[in-house]
Scaffold this motif. Structure first.
Motif, PDB file in Angstrom:
ATOM      1  N   GLY A 378       0.790  -1.217   0.000  1.00 41.81           N
ATOM      2  CA  GLY A 378       0.000   0.000   0.000  1.00 41.81           C
ATOM      3  C   GLY A 378       0.829   1.276   0.000  1.00 41.81           C
ATOM      4  N   GLY A 379       2.060   1.174  -0.504  1.00 36.27           N
ATOM      5  CA  GLY A 379       2.906   2.354  -0.559  1.00 36.27           C
ATOM      6  C   GLY A 379       3.631   2.679   0.717  1.00 36.27           C
ATOM      7  N   SER A 380       3.492   1.839   1.718  1.00 36.86           N
ATOM      8  CA  SER A 380       4.117   2.073   3.025  1.00 36.86           C
ATOM      9  C   SER A 380       5.620   1.902   2.967  1.00 36.86           C
ATOM     10  CB  SER A 380       3.520   1.105   4.042  1.00 36.86           C
ATOM     11  OG  SER A 380       4.305   1.038   5.208  1.00 36.86           O
ATOM     12  N   TYR A 381       6.307   2.498   3.955  1.00 38.33           N
ATOM     13  CA  TYR A 381       7.744   2.311   4.117  1.00 38.33           C
ATOM     14  C   TYR A 381       8.104   0.853   4.430  1.00 38.33           C
ATOM     15  CZ  TYR A 381       6.889   2.026   9.166  1.00 38.33           C
ATOM     16  OH  TYR A 381       6.449   1.634  10.411  1.00 38.33           O
ATOM     17  N   LEU A 382       7.130   0.037   4.762  1.00 39.16           N
ATOM     18  CA  LEU A 382       7.423  -1.360   5.108  1.00 39.16           C
ATOM     19  C   LEU A 382       7.963  -2.149   3.922  1.00 39.16           C
ATOM     20  CD1 LEU A 382       4.381  -2.257   7.382  1.00 39.16           C
ATOM     21  CD2 LEU A 382       6.727  -1.714   8.070  1.00 39.16           C
ATOM     22  N   CYS A 383       7.700  -1.707   2.701  1.00 32.51           N
ATOM     23  CA  CYS A 383       8.195  -2.428   1.525  1.00 32.51           C
ATOM     24  C   CYS A 383       8.858  -1.512   0.511  1.00 32.51           C
ATOM     25  CB  CYS A 383       7.064  -3.217   0.854  1.00 32.51           C
ATOM     26  SG  CYS A 383       5.814  -2.172   0.067  1.00 32.51           S
ATOM     27  N   THR A 384       9.024  -0.240   0.851  1.00 30.38           N
ATOM     28  CA  THR A 384       9.520   0.738  -0.113  1.00 30.38           C
ATOM     29  C   THR A 384      10.669   1.539   0.469  1.00 30.38           C
ATOM     30  OG1 THR A 384       7.270   0.967  -0.975  1.00 30.38           O
ATOM     31  CG2 THR A 384       8.859   2.666  -1.607  1.00 30.38           C
ATOM     32  N   GLY A 385      11.756   1.652  -0.280  1.00 30.16           N
ATOM     33  CA  GLY A 385      12.871   2.465   0.160  1.00 30.16           C
ATOM     34  C   GLY A 385      12.476   3.927   0.254  1.00 30.16           C
ATOM     35  N   THR A 386      12.805   4.556   1.369  1.00 30.76           N
ATOM     36  CA  THR A 386      12.440   5.951   1.568  1.00 30.76           C
ATOM     37  C   THR A 386      13.488   6.633   2.427  1.00 30.76           C
ATOM     38  OG1 THR A 386      10.632   7.422   2.278  1.00 30.76           O
ATOM     39  CG2 THR A 386      11.079   5.495   3.648  1.00 30.76           C
ATOM     40  N   THR A 387      13.485   7.939   2.470  1.00 29.62           N
ATOM     41  CA  THR A 387      14.435   8.667   3.298  1.00 29.62           C
ATOM     42  C   THR A 387      14.236   8.292   4.758  1.00 29.62           C
ATOM     43  OG1 THR A 387      14.472  10.516   1.741  1.00 29.62           O
ATOM     44  CG2 THR A 387      15.247  10.957   3.982  1.00 29.62           C
ATOM     45  N   GLY A 388      15.304   7.936   5.427  1.00 33.42           N
ATOM     46  CA  GLY A 388      15.207   7.475   6.804  1.00 33.42           C
ATOM     47  C   GLY A 388      14.899   5.988   6.853  1.00 33.42           C
ATOM     48  N   TYR A 389      14.215   5.575   7.896  1.00 38.10           N
ATOM     49  CA  TYR A 389      13.966   4.139   8.098  1.00 38.10           C
ATOM     50  C   TYR A 389      12.959   3.582   7.104  1.00 38.10           C
ATOM     51  CZ  TYR A 389      12.645  -0.283  10.165  1.00 38.10           C
ATOM     52  OH  TYR A 389      12.395  -1.613  10.343  1.00 38.10           O
ATOM     53  N   ASP A 390      13.231   2.380   6.600  1.00 42.76           N
ATOM     54  CA  ASP A 390      12.242   1.610   5.843  1.00 42.76           C
ATOM     55  C   ASP A 390      12.479   0.129   6.107  1.00 42.76           C
ATOM     56  OD1 ASP A 390      13.987   0.438   3.556  1.00 42.76           O
ATOM     57  OD2 ASP A 390      14.368   2.581   3.378  1.00 42.76           O
ATOM     58  N   GLY A 391      11.479  -0.684   5.816  1.00 43.15           N
ATOM     59  CA  GLY A 391      11.557  -2.108   6.129  1.00 43.15           C
ATOM     60  C   GLY A 391      12.654  -2.868   5.416  1.00 43.15           C
ATOM     61  N   PRO A 392      12.735  -2.804   4.079  1.00 44.51           N
ATOM     62  CA  PRO A 392      13.701  -3.660   3.371  1.00 44.51           C
ATOM     63  C   PRO A 392      15.165  -3.338   3.666  1.00 44.51           C
ATOM     64  CG  PRO A 392      11.995  -2.851   1.881  1.00 44.51           C
ATOM     65  CD  PRO A 392      11.843  -2.100   3.157  1.00 44.51           C
ATOM     66  N   SER A 393      15.483  -2.050   3.919  1.00 44.64           N
ATOM     67  CA  SER A 393      16.880  -1.684   4.157  1.00 44.64           C
ATOM     68  C   SER A 393      17.135  -1.208   5.576  1.00 44.64           C
ATOM     69  CB  SER A 393      17.329  -0.589   3.177  1.00 44.64           C
ATOM     70  OG  SER A 393      16.728   0.652   3.486  1.00 44.64           O
ATOM     71  N   GLY A 394      16.088  -1.138   6.393  1.00 38.08           N
ATOM     72  CA  GLY A 394      16.257  -0.656   7.760  1.00 38.08           C
ATOM     73  C   GLY A 394      16.714   0.788   7.774  1.00 38.08           C
ATOM     74  N   LEU A 395      17.712   1.081   8.580  1.00 36.14           N
ATOM     75  CA  LEU A 395      18.255   2.433   8.685  1.00 36.14           C
ATOM     76  C   LEU A 395      19.279   2.734   7.600  1.00 36.14           C
ATOM     77  CD1 LEU A 395      18.761   2.347  12.547  1.00 36.14           C
ATOM     78  CD2 LEU A 395      17.061   3.741  11.340  1.00 36.14           C
ATOM     79  N   GLY A 396      19.670   1.714   6.828  1.00 40.18           N
ATOM     80  CA  GLY A 396      20.640   1.916   5.772  1.00 40.18           C
ATOM     81  C   GLY A 396      21.763   0.902   5.819  1.00 40.18           C
ATOM     82  N   VAL A 397      22.836   1.200   5.109  1.00 45.87           N
ATOM     83  CA  VAL A 397      23.996   0.313   5.005  1.00 45.87           C
ATOM     84  C   VAL A 397      25.188   0.969   5.690  1.00 45.87           C
ATOM     85  CG1 VAL A 397      23.140  -0.674   2.847  1.00 45.87           C
ATOM     86  CG2 VAL A 397      24.723   1.278   2.771  1.00 45.87           C
ATOM     87  N   PRO A 398      26.221   0.193   6.034  1.00 45.40           N
ATOM     88  CA  PRO A 398      27.339   0.749   6.793  1.00 45.40           C
ATOM     89  C   PRO A 398      28.069   1.889   6.075  1.00 45.40           C
ATOM     90  CG  PRO A 398      27.397  -1.655   6.851  1.00 45.40           C
ATOM     91  CD  PRO A 398      26.364  -1.266   5.840  1.00 45.40           C
ATOM     92  N   ASN A 399      28.409   2.905   6.831  1.00 46.66           N
ATOM     93  CA  ASN A 399      29.337   3.945   6.425  1.00 46.66           C
ATOM     94  C   ASN A 399      30.405   3.986   7.520  1.00 46.66           C
ATOM     95  OD1 ASN A 399      30.762   6.203   5.665  1.00 46.66           O
ATOM     96  ND2 ASN A 399      29.094   7.660   6.001  1.00 46.66           N
ATOM     97  N   GLY A 400      31.325   3.047   7.445  1.00 45.01           N
ATOM     98  CA  GLY A 400      32.263   2.867   8.524  1.00 45.01           C
ATOM     99  C   GLY A 400      31.640   2.032   9.644  1.00 45.01           C
ATOM    100  N   THR A 401      32.193   2.139  10.830  1.00 47.28           N
ATOM    101  CA  THR A 401      31.793   1.271  11.952  1.00 47.28           C
ATOM    102  C   THR A 401      31.070   1.986  13.088  1.00 47.28           C
ATOM    103  OG1 THR A 401      33.919   1.538  13.059  1.00 47.28           O
ATOM    104  CG2 THR A 401      33.723  -0.268  11.469  1.00 47.28           C
ATOM    105  N   THR A 402      30.935   3.305  13.006  1.00 48.14           N
ATOM    106  CA  THR A 402      30.377   4.065  14.119  1.00 48.14           C
ATOM    107  C   THR A 402      28.990   3.580  14.519  1.00 48.14           C
ATOM    108  OG1 THR A 402      31.636   6.031  13.522  1.00 48.14           O
ATOM    109  CG2 THR A 402      29.698   6.359  14.914  1.00 48.14           C
ATOM    110  N   ALA A 403      28.153   3.254  13.519  1.00 45.48           N
ATOM    111  CA  ALA A 403      26.783   2.832  13.810  1.00 45.48           C
ATOM    112  C   ALA A 403      26.717   1.463  14.451  1.00 45.48           C
ATOM    113  CB  ALA A 403      25.947   2.846  12.545  1.00 45.48           C
ATOM    114  N   PHE A 404      27.833   0.775  14.538  1.00 39.12           N
ATOM    115  CA  PHE A 404      27.859  -0.591  15.060  1.00 39.12           C
ATOM    116  C   PHE A 404      28.711  -0.697  16.321  1.00 39.12           C
ATOM    117  CE2 PHE A 404      27.009  -0.496  10.574  1.00 39.12           C
ATOM    118  CZ  PHE A 404      25.887  -1.310  10.469  1.00 39.12           C
ATOM    119  N   THR A 405      28.859   0.411  16.997  1.00 39.07           N
ATOM    120  CA  THR A 405      29.700   0.497  18.182  1.00 39.07           C
ATOM    121  C   THR A 405      28.876   0.997  19.357  1.00 39.07           C
ATOM    122  OG1 THR A 405      31.592   1.021  16.784  1.00 39.07           O
ATOM    123  CG2 THR A 405      31.818   1.492  19.119  1.00 39.07           C
ATOM    124  N   GLY A 406      29.095   0.413  20.530  1.00 39.85           N
ATOM    125  CA  GLY A 406      28.377   0.888  21.684  1.00 39.85           C
ATOM    126  C   GLY A 406      28.677   0.049  22.928  1.00 39.85           C
TER     127      GLY A 406
END
Length: 406
Positions: A378-406
Motif C-alpha cells: 500500500g505504498g508504506s515504508y514497510l516495503c519501499t525504500g524511503t528517506t530514513g527508516y524503511d523495512g527492506p533496508s532498515g536504517l541503511g547500510v554501513p558507512n564505517g563502523t560508528t553505527a555498530f559500536t556501543g
C-alpha cells in the motif's frame, strides 16, 4: 536437489516461500522477484514446516552479474566474478588495516561442510588476505555442542557456509572465525549452536537462515537469542515483503538486502532496495524499545542492510561435492555475515548492551537507502525504500563502523 529458476519462475517461487515464511495475507501481496538479468538457484531446500529453517543463499547459475568485473577495477590481480574484499570495503567505508584483530565472529549453520577450511584458504589467498587456519588459531570448527562430532555433510548448506566465511573474511580480514555446525536445520539445533558460539566466547554471531514465524518464537527468543553484550545478526529472507524468524527476534539485528552498484557520486557507490529482501511486521515478537517506527505495533524487520542482490553478487569459493569452485552468490545470507563482521570491526559490545540498538543511536553514520521496493504494501515504508527508516533496508547500510559500536 536444488532447483534452478529464471526471472519469471522466481516470482512464483518467492510467492510459495513467502506463504510459509510470512503471516497470512501479508505474503501473497508481497511476492517479489529476487533476481533481474541472471538465473539463480536456492542453495538450500525451502522449509516445509514450522520451526525448520532454510539458508538464504542464492547462487547465480546463468547470466552475467553487474558485479562481474567490479573487483578487477580495484585490484591489480585478476579477480573472480563478483564483489570481493576491495569492493565491499570501499562500498561500506570499512577499515582494512589492523581493525578487528582479536575479535571472533561466529558463523552458525546447519550440517557439515568438510572442505570449509580448505575452501576458505583458497578465497583468502586469492585476495591476498592473511591465512586463517586451525593451525594458526584463526579458524575453529565445532559441532553444535562445541565438540568434533560433526553432522552429515550437505552440499547446499556447504555453499552457505562458504558464503558466510568468505563475507566475514572480506569485511574483517583480521577477525578470527568460529564455525558452529548444527545437527539439522531445526530451530532447536540451530539455537543450541548459537548458545555454543556465545559460550565459546564469540561476541558476534551471524545467522543466515530463516523460516516461518510461530507461537514458539518467544520461547526461542529467551532460550537462544537473549545474549546481552553479543551482536547477533540474522538475514531477513529472500522472498520479498514478508517476515521470517529469527530475523523477527527482538534481540537480534535483522539484516535486509540491497542492490549495490558503482556510481559517479562522492561515495563511488549506490544502494537501492533489493526486490527479494524480507521485511514487514512481526506477528509474535514485541517491538524493542529502540525501534520507533509507527505502522507496526510489534517488531519491524529489518534494522540495517547490505548487498544481497544476486545480480550485484559476491564472489565465493566452494568445492564440496557438486560445487564448481568460484561462484557468484546473493541473498541476505551475504548481508548478515557482512554486518556481523562490521560489528566486529567496531570492537566488542559493552557488557549488558543490546547491539541491535546501536544503529538506532547513530543513524547519521549509515548510508541511507531511499529507493526501490520488495513488494506491495500500500505504498508504506514497510516495503519501499524511503528517506530514513524503511523495512527492506532498515536504517541503511554501513558507512564505517560508528553505527555498530556501543
Amino acid at each position: 536437489m536444488r532447483r534452478i529458476v529464471s526471472f519469471p519462475a522466481l516470482a512464483t517461487l518467492a510467492t510459495a516461500a513467502l506463504a510459509l515464511a510470512a503471516p497470512v495475507g501479508q505474503a501473497a501481496q508481497g511476492a517479489a522477484s529476487p533476481a533481474h538479468g541472471v538465473t539463480v538457484a536456492r542453495a538450500c531446500t525451502a522449509p516445509t514446516k514450522q520451526n525448520q529453517m532454510a539458508c538464504n543463499a542464492l547462487q547465480v547459475t546463468a547470466g552475467t552479474p553487474k558485479s562481474a568485473r567490479a573487483e578487477s577495477g580495484l585490484s591489480t590481480a585478476a579477480a573472480p566474478s563478483g564483489y570481493g574484499p576491495a569492493s565491499l570495503q570501499s562500498a561500506y567505508n570499512l577499515p582494512s588495516a589492523a581493525s578487528g584483530s582479536g575479535q571472533t565472529v561466529a558463523i552458525v549453520d546447519a550440517y557439515d561442510d568438510p572442505t570449509a577450511e580448505s575452501d576458505l584458504a583458497v578465497y583468502r589467498s586469492q585476495y591476498g588476505l592473511p591465512a586463517c587456519t586451525t593451525a594458526n588459531g584463526c579458524f575453529t570448527k565445532t559441532d553444535q555442542n562445541g565438540g568434533t562430532g560433526y553432522p552429515r555433510g550437505d552440499s547446499g548448506w556447504a555453499e552457505e557456509i562458504s558464503l558466510d566465511l568468505d563475507m566475514v573474511s572480506a569485511a574483517c580480514p583480521n577477525c578470527k572465525i568460529l564455525l558452529v555446525e548444527a545437527k539439522t536445520a531445526s530451530m532447536t539445533n540451530l539455537g543450541t549452536a548459537v548458545n555454543t558460539a556465545v559460550r565459546l566466547g564469540a561476541k558476534f554471531v551471524s545467522n543466515s537462515y530463516g523460516g516461518s514465524e510461530s507461537s514458539s518464537d518467544a520461547t526461542y527468543d529467551s532460550s537462544y537469542f537473549n545474549h546481552p553484550g553479543v551482536a547477533i545478526t540474522v538475514s531477513s529472507g529472500d522472498g520479498g515483503y514478508g517476515v521470517e524468524y529469527p530475523a523477527a527476534s527482538k534481540y537480534v539485528t535483522a539484516v535486509g538486502g540491497t542492490s549495490l552498484n558503482t556510481a559517479s557520486n562522492s561515495r563511488g557507490w549506490t544502494d537501492t532496495v533489493w526486490s527479494g529482501a524480507g521485511s514487514g511486521c512481526s506477528t509474535y515478537d514485541a517491538k524493542p524499545s529502540w525501534q520507533k517506527d509507527t505502522v507496526c505495533a510489534d517488531r519491524t524487520v529489518a534494522d540495517v542492510s547490505a548487498v544481497a542482490d544476486p545480480n550485484t553478487g559476491v564472489a565465493v569459493y566452494d568445492s564440496y561435492r557438486s560445487a564448481t569452485g568460484w561462484m557468484v552468490f546473493g541473498g541476505t545470507s551475504a548481508s548478515s555475515p557482512l554486518i556481523a563482521a562490521t560489528y566486529a570491526l567496531g570492537g566488542a559490545p559493552s557488557a549488558g548492551s543490546y547491539p541491535a540498538s546501536f544503529p538506532y543511536a547513530h543513524t547519521t553514520a549509515l548510508y541511507d537507502v531511499s529507493s526501490g521496493s520488495n513488494g506491495s504494501c500500500g505504498g508504506s515504508y514497510l516495503c519501499t525504500g524511503t528517506t530514513g527508516y524503511d523495512g527492506p533496508s532498515g536504517l541503511g547500510v554501513p558507512n564505517g563502523t560508528t553505527a555498530f559500536t556501543g
